[in-house]
Design an enzyme around this catalytic site. Structure first.
Site, PDB file in Angstrom:
ATOM      1  N   SER A 263       6.501  12.531 -65.400  1.00 37.61           N
ATOM      2  CA  SER A 263       5.699  12.758 -66.595  1.00 37.61           C
ATOM      3  C   SER A 263       4.366  13.439 -66.265  1.00 37.61           C
ATOM      4  O   SER A 263       3.338  13.076 -66.808  1.00 37.61           O
ATOM      5  CB  SER A 263       5.465  11.431 -67.301  1.00 37.61           C
ATOM      6  OG  SER A 263       4.958  10.485 -66.378  1.00 37.61           O
TER       7      SER A 263
ATOM      8  N   ASP B  32      -4.353  16.367 -69.009  1.00 34.86           N
ATOM      9  CA  ASP B  32      -4.209  15.662 -70.285  1.00 34.86           C
ATOM     10  C   ASP B  32      -5.543  15.074 -70.755  1.00 34.86           C
ATOM     11  O   ASP B  32      -6.591  15.319 -70.147  1.00 34.86           O
ATOM     12  CB  ASP B  32      -3.136  14.573 -70.188  1.00 34.86           C
ATOM     13  CG  ASP B  32      -3.603  13.358 -69.416  1.00 34.86           C
ATOM     14  OD1 ASP B  32      -4.445  13.522 -68.513  1.00 34.86           O
ATOM     15  OD2 ASP B  32      -3.151  12.234 -69.715  1.00 34.86           O
TER      16      ASP B  32
ATOM     17  N   LYS C  78      -7.708   1.245 -71.136  1.00 33.26           N
ATOM     18  CA  LYS C  78      -7.062   0.983 -69.859  1.00 33.26           C
ATOM     19  C   LYS C  78      -7.948   0.027 -69.082  1.00 33.26           C
ATOM     20  O   LYS C  78      -9.148   0.287 -68.926  1.00 33.26           O
ATOM     21  CB  LYS C  78      -6.934   2.278 -69.047  1.00 33.26           C
ATOM     22  CG  LYS C  78      -5.982   3.298 -69.627  1.00 33.26           C
ATOM     23  CD  LYS C  78      -5.824   4.453 -68.640  1.00 33.26           C
ATOM     24  CE  LYS C  78      -4.809   5.463 -69.125  1.00 33.26           C
ATOM     25  NZ  LYS C  78      -4.521   6.502 -68.117  1.00 33.26           N
TER      26      LYS C  78
ATOM     27  N   THR D 243       8.756   2.867 -63.627  1.00 33.90           N
ATOM     28  CA  THR D 243       7.785   3.740 -64.281  1.00 33.90           C
ATOM     29  C   THR D 243       6.463   3.005 -64.490  1.00 33.90           C
ATOM     30  O   THR D 243       6.448   1.824 -64.814  1.00 33.90           O
ATOM     31  CB  THR D 243       8.359   4.204 -65.633  1.00 33.90           C
ATOM     32  OG1 THR D 243       9.446   5.072 -65.365  1.00 33.90           O
ATOM     33  CG2 THR D 243       7.323   4.928 -66.464  1.00 33.90           C
TER      34      THR D 243
ATOM     35  N   LYS E   5      -3.270   8.317 -61.068  1.00 34.20           N
ATOM     36  CA  LYS E   5      -2.876   9.703 -60.861  1.00 34.20           C
ATOM     37  C   LYS E   5      -4.085  10.578 -61.121  1.00 34.20           C
ATOM     38  O   LYS E   5      -5.037  10.152 -61.767  1.00 34.20           O
ATOM     39  CB  LYS E   5      -1.686  10.081 -61.717  1.00 34.20           C
ATOM     40  CG  LYS E   5      -1.837   9.796 -63.182  1.00 34.20           C
ATOM     41  CD  LYS E   5      -0.460   9.838 -63.846  1.00 34.20           C
ATOM     42  CE  LYS E   5      -0.540   9.414 -65.289  1.00 34.20           C
ATOM     43  NZ  LYS E   5       0.377   8.350 -65.631  1.00 34.20           N
TER      44      LYS E   5
ATOM     45  N   GLU F 115       5.142  10.869 -60.735  1.00 33.13           N
ATOM     46  CA  GLU F 115       6.109  10.588 -61.788  1.00 33.13           C
ATOM     47  C   GLU F 115       6.486  11.902 -62.437  1.00 33.13           C
ATOM     48  O   GLU F 115       5.687  12.841 -62.473  1.00 33.13           O
ATOM     49  CB  GLU F 115       5.489   9.684 -62.851  1.00 33.13           C
ATOM     50  CG  GLU F 115       5.110   8.317 -62.351  1.00 33.13           C
ATOM     51  CD  GLU F 115       4.658   7.431 -63.510  1.00 33.13           C
ATOM     52  OE1 GLU F 115       5.437   6.565 -63.891  1.00 33.13           O
ATOM     53  OE2 GLU F 115       3.549   7.623 -64.028  1.00 33.13           O
TER      54      GLU F 115
ATOM     55  N   SER G 227      -4.766   8.256 -73.227  1.00 37.46           N
ATOM     56  CA  SER G 227      -4.190   9.242 -72.315  1.00 37.46           C
ATOM     57  C   SER G 227      -3.856  10.566 -72.994  1.00 37.46           C
ATOM     58  O   SER G 227      -4.717  11.215 -73.548  1.00 37.46           O
ATOM     59  CB  SER G 227      -2.957   8.633 -71.640  1.00 37.46           C
ATOM     60  OG  SER G 227      -2.478   9.482 -70.652  1.00 37.46           O
ATOM     61  N   HIS G 228      -2.577  10.920 -73.023  1.00 36.72           N
ATOM     62  CA  HIS G 228      -2.130  12.209 -73.538  1.00 36.72           C
ATOM     63  C   HIS G 228      -1.772  12.142 -75.014  1.00 36.72           C
ATOM     64  O   HIS G 228      -1.278  13.129 -75.561  1.00 36.72           O
ATOM     65  CB  HIS G 228      -0.898  12.624 -72.740  1.00 36.72           C
ATOM     66  CG  HIS G 228       0.109  11.515 -72.702  1.00 36.72           C
ATOM     67  ND1 HIS G 228      -0.052  10.423 -71.886  1.00 36.72           N
ATOM     68  CD2 HIS G 228       1.225  11.292 -73.414  1.00 36.72           C
ATOM     69  CE1 HIS G 228       0.939   9.574 -72.095  1.00 36.72           C
ATOM     70  NE2 HIS G 228       1.731  10.077 -73.014  1.00 36.72           N
TER      71      HIS G 228
ATOM     72  N   ARG H 133      -2.589   0.538 -76.387  1.00 32.60           N
ATOM     73  CA  ARG H 133      -2.579   1.876 -76.989  1.00 32.60           C
ATOM     74  C   ARG H 133      -2.092   1.686 -78.415  1.00 32.60           C
ATOM     75  O   ARG H 133      -1.020   1.131 -78.636  1.00 32.60           O
ATOM     76  CB  ARG H 133      -1.621   2.768 -76.205  1.00 32.60           C
ATOM     77  CG  ARG H 133      -1.805   4.221 -76.523  1.00 32.60           C
ATOM     78  CD  ARG H 133      -1.029   5.060 -75.561  1.00 32.60           C
ATOM     79  NE  ARG H 133      -1.486   4.935 -74.172  1.00 32.60           N
ATOM     80  CZ  ARG H 133      -0.997   5.651 -73.172  1.00 32.60           C
ATOM     81  NH1 ARG H 133      -0.048   6.512 -73.381  1.00 32.60           N
ATOM     82  NH2 ARG H 133      -1.467   5.503 -71.953  1.00 32.60           N
TER      83      ARG H 133
ATOM     84  N   ASP I 176      -5.604  12.501 -65.999  1.00 31.29           N
ATOM     85  CA  ASP I 176      -4.775  12.053 -64.878  1.00 31.29           C
ATOM     86  C   ASP I 176      -3.451  12.814 -64.757  1.00 31.29           C
ATOM     87  O   ASP I 176      -2.792  12.752 -63.732  1.00 31.29           O
ATOM     88  CB  ASP I 176      -4.560  10.524 -64.891  1.00 31.29           C
ATOM     89  CG  ASP I 176      -3.989  10.012 -66.199  1.00 31.29           C
ATOM     90  OD1 ASP I 176      -3.717  10.831 -67.100  1.00 31.29           O
ATOM     91  OD2 ASP I 176      -3.832   8.780 -66.312  1.00 31.29           O
ATOM     92  N   ARG I 177      -3.069  13.545 -65.819  1.00 25.74           N
ATOM     93  CA  ARG I 177      -1.820  14.318 -65.725  1.00 25.74           C
ATOM     94  C   ARG I 177      -2.108  15.789 -65.434  1.00 25.74           C
ATOM     95  O   ARG I 177      -3.176  16.288 -65.789  1.00 25.74           O
ATOM     96  CB  ARG I 177      -1.054  14.262 -67.042  1.00 25.74           C
ATOM     97  CG  ARG I 177      -0.532  12.898 -67.377  1.00 25.74           C
ATOM     98  CD  ARG I 177       0.303  12.940 -68.634  1.00 25.74           C
ATOM     99  NE  ARG I 177       0.933  11.646 -68.833  1.00 25.74           N
ATOM    100  CZ  ARG I 177       1.995  11.432 -69.590  1.00 25.74           C
ATOM    101  NH1 ARG I 177       2.530  12.436 -70.259  1.00 25.74           N
ATOM    102  NH2 ARG I 177       2.526  10.241 -69.705  1.00 25.74           N
TER     103      ARG I 177
ATOM    104  N   ASP J  56      -7.163  12.227 -70.647  1.00 19.87           N
ATOM    105  CA  ASP J  56      -8.065  11.490 -69.754  1.00 19.87           C
ATOM    106  C   ASP J  56      -8.033  11.997 -68.317  1.00 19.87           C
ATOM    107  O   ASP J  56      -8.575  11.355 -67.411  1.00 19.87           O
ATOM    108  CB  ASP J  56      -7.741   9.994 -69.805  1.00 19.87           C
ATOM    109  CG  ASP J  56      -6.330   9.697 -69.337  1.00 19.87           C
ATOM    110  OD1 ASP J  56      -5.452  10.571 -69.484  1.00 19.87           O
ATOM    111  OD2 ASP J  56      -6.094   8.600 -68.818  1.00 19.87           O
TER     112      ASP J  56
HETATM  113  C1  G1P Z   1       4.790   7.352 -69.989  1.00 16.51           C
HETATM  114  C2  G1P Z   1       5.406   8.052 -68.809  1.00 16.51           C
HETATM  115  C3  G1P Z   1       5.098   7.272 -67.536  1.00 16.51           C
HETATM  116  C4  G1P Z   1       3.590   7.079 -67.406  1.00 16.51           C
HETATM  117  C5  G1P Z   1       3.026   6.466 -68.670  1.00 16.51           C
HETATM  118  C6  G1P Z   1       1.511   6.395 -68.626  1.00 16.51           C
HETATM  119  O1  G1P Z   1       5.332   6.049 -70.117  1.00 16.51           O
HETATM  120  O2  G1P Z   1       6.790   8.213 -68.952  1.00 16.51           O
HETATM  121  O3  G1P Z   1       5.603   7.982 -66.438  1.00 16.51           O
HETATM  122  O4  G1P Z   1       3.306   6.248 -66.325  1.00 16.51           O
HETATM  123  O5  G1P Z   1       3.399   7.242 -69.794  1.00 16.51           O
HETATM  124  O6  G1P Z   1       0.933   7.665 -68.501  1.00 16.51           O
HETATM  125  P1  G1P Z   1       6.569   5.676 -71.051  1.00 16.51           P
HETATM  126  O7  G1P Z   1       6.199   6.085 -72.442  1.00 16.51           O
HETATM  127  O8  G1P Z   1       7.743   6.467 -70.559  1.00 16.51           O
HETATM  128  O9  G1P Z   1       6.756   4.195 -70.855  1.00 16.51           O
HETATM  129 ZN    ZN Z   2      -3.448  10.343 -69.010  1.00 15.94          ZN
END
Ligand code: G1P
Ligand code: ZN
Length: 539
Positions: A364, A276, A125, A343, A375, A362, A112-113, A21, A280-281, A278
């Site tokens: 998040s 989000d 990913k 995590t 997810k 999670e 992702s987000h 990322r 998954d959230r 992609d």
């Molecule tokens: C963050 C979230 C974690 C999630 C990840 C990918 O990671 O906290 O729960 O799995 O994004 O979506 P972090 O930035 O905390 O390492």
């Molecule tokens: Zn995502």
């Protein structure tokens, strides 16, 4: 014609919990993407004869990256690529297509987000044939390859048309462009009671789904409006855009603020959800009501019997260590195991593969089950709708009934952003060294019962991971500290705080947890080390 292009390594292509990322500007550097893809192919022993699934969330640079990857796959001898129409695939759909087709791997182009657009982020990913993210051993190997790469292979050819479904050939490689939404809808129909949810919508139940101008818009229209009969227009921000229309596609109280104001206003629909970038959230809202993701996981677990696919029973459940302990109380009552893992979704996958767990989540805003190995945002929304349809209760009633049964776990995450990397590392190292000295002492009227690093031993492969520092208090409160693994701007310190209440359910979580935040800041010397007097973001 296959061309071998000389290149030289870059630093900084290390995979995080979910792939690479990076800022778009970084990825735009010459050969950056090519280096990563060739290194990945090299690290997994080549892709000759393999089948991969490919797609992305439509963010800036997806179109160019897709074409490069297709041509590199062909040049590296890949047998087949299954690609989402127009190059679009949500992360959950990608995992599903991968598993359904017994593919060898998958690449989802998404950060992702994180925000999109030319000044936003881009990411890749990588999923293995398990349908989930690769182990750290494999991501380390990819990183090693990126440090010594000298050339990559690419087919010199015109761009491929990804707009039409069907099979085409590129050299010796087959490309199948599919409609991923049909497959995903079919999977959801196998899990949930679509007839019951249809009746719910027929009865006038009002609903808004915010796709945040990202990948889930077309999925949501097909599933909620077309298959389930939600009113046309229920899906908002439904057209995926390269810059997400300027939105930060992270479904939480801060970034989905228009949806939140709608739900706290006078014309709130019965239910709202957001996904989000992609897909998954998820975030779940009722009328003037927000369900914390930790509670959501616990509530879904407590109500599993209403869902056709799970009604005959579930294996255990799992949560990340940073997520609140609410689901553990449900697991205990149901007599199933509750696992606490580091995590990152990949830590759930061994538990799903070995049938130890059915649900996981999670804090998040990620919730999911063993139907795939990622997810799944839309899955979580359908789960809630199915419970509402089966019980006739509102989001807030369901949540309040849950609190009455198990007590309420007040929970918030506090983020301290853009900290100098060394300052953050030192803060964590010194805090870890000091942890045992907190035990038995009282801070802000609360006695610390134990304080230790979180260490996880995977029951399947025996691997050990250390991720985060935990402080437990006598009254059931808990603080967890960890550094983000996904940020692209300095270090982010995340402080996760919970407090347990058996009876008093109506306090504002920020008020309820304020004194614990003070304690957390003192124990870690956050102000002294970072100059910050308060968190940058609370979710
Ligand atoms: C963050 C979230 C974690 C999630 C990840 C990918 O990671 O906290 O729960 O799995 O994004 O979506 P972090 O930035 O905390 O390492
Ligand atoms: Zn995502």
């Amino acid at each position: 014609m296959i061309k071998t292009v000389s290149t030289s390594p870059y630093n900084g292509q290390k995979m995080g919990t979910a792939g690479i990322r990076q800022k778009v500007q970084t990825v735009l550097q010459k050969n950056y993407l090519e280096n990563f893809i060739q290194s990945l192919f090299n690290a997994i022993g080549g892709v000759k004869g393999q089948t991969f699934v490919l797609g992305g969330d439509g963010r800036y640079y997806n179109d160019i990256a897709l074409q490069k990857i297709i041509k590199m796959a062909a040049a590296n001898g890949m047998k087949k690529l299954i690609i989402g129409q127009n190059g679009m695939l949500s992360t959950p759909a990608s995992s599903h297509i991968l598993l359904k087709n017994h593919a060898d791997g998958g690449l989802t182009l998404s950060a992702s987000h994180n925000p999109g657009g030319i000044n936003g982020d881009f990411g890749i990913k990588y999923a293995t044939k398990t349908g989930g993210q690769c182990s750290s051993a494999v991501s380390d190997k990819i990183f090693e390859e990126t440090k010594r790469i000298t050339s990559y292979k690419i087919l010199e050819t015109d761009d491929i048309d990804l707009s039409k479904k069907g099979v085409q050939k590129l050299g010796d490689m087959e490309i199948e462009v599919i409609d991923p939404i049909e497959d995903y809808l079919e999977l959801m129909q196998q899990i949930f009671d679509f007839d019951a949810i249809k009746k719910l919508f027929q009865s006038g139940f009002s609903f808004v789904f915010d796709a945040m101008n990202a990948v889930t818009g077309p999925y949501a229209i097909k599933i909620f409006e077309e298959a389930l009969g939600a009113k046309k227009g229920s899906v908002i921000n439904a057209v995926p855009m390269p810059d997400f229309g300027g939105l930060h596609p992270d479904p939480n109280l801060v970034y989905a603020k228009d949806l939140v104001s709608l739900m706290y206003g006078d014309h709130a629909p019965d239910f709202a959800a957001a996904n989000d970038g992609d897909g998954d959230r998820n975030m779940i809202l009722g009328k003037k009501f927000f369900v914390s993701p930790s509670d959501s996981l616990a509530i879904l677990t407590d109500n599993y019997r209403y869902i056709p696919a799970y009604k005959n029973g579930i294996y255990g459940v799992a949560k990340s260590a940073a997520t609140s302990t609410a689901v553990c109380r449900v697991a205990k009552a149901l007599g199933v195991d509750c696992y606490e893992v580091p995590t990152g979704w990949k830590n759930f996958c061994n538990l799903m593969d070995s049938k130890r767990i059915t649900f996981c989540g999670e804090e998040s805003f990620g919730t999911g089950s063993s139907h795939i190995r990622e997810k799944d945002g839309i899955w979580a929304v359908l789960f809630w709708l199915n419970i509402i349809a089966a019980t006739g209760k509102s989001v807030s009633q369901i949540t309040r009934d849950f609190w009455k049964k198990y007590g309420r776990t007040y929970y918030l995450r506090f983020d301290f952003e853009a900290i100098d990397l060394k300052v953050a590392d030192d803060l964590m190292a010194d805090l870890e060294n000091n942890l045992s000295s907190f035990e038995g002492k009282t801070y802000g009227g609360r006695k610390v019962t134990s304080a230790h690093p979180f260490v996880y031993q995977d029951p399947v492969d025996g691997s050990q991971t250390k991720n985060g520092l935990l402080v437990y208090f006598e009254d059931g409160a808990r603080i967890c500290y960890r550094l983000s693994g996904t940020g692209t701007n300095g270090a982010t310190l995340r402080v996760y705080i919970e407090a347990y209440e058996k009876e008093n359910f109506d306090e504002n979580p920020k008020d309820k947890l304020r004194s614990l935040l003070d304690i957390a800041m003192t124990l870690a010397q956050i102000e002294k080390r970072t100059g910050k007097t308060k968190p940058d973001l609370t979710t």
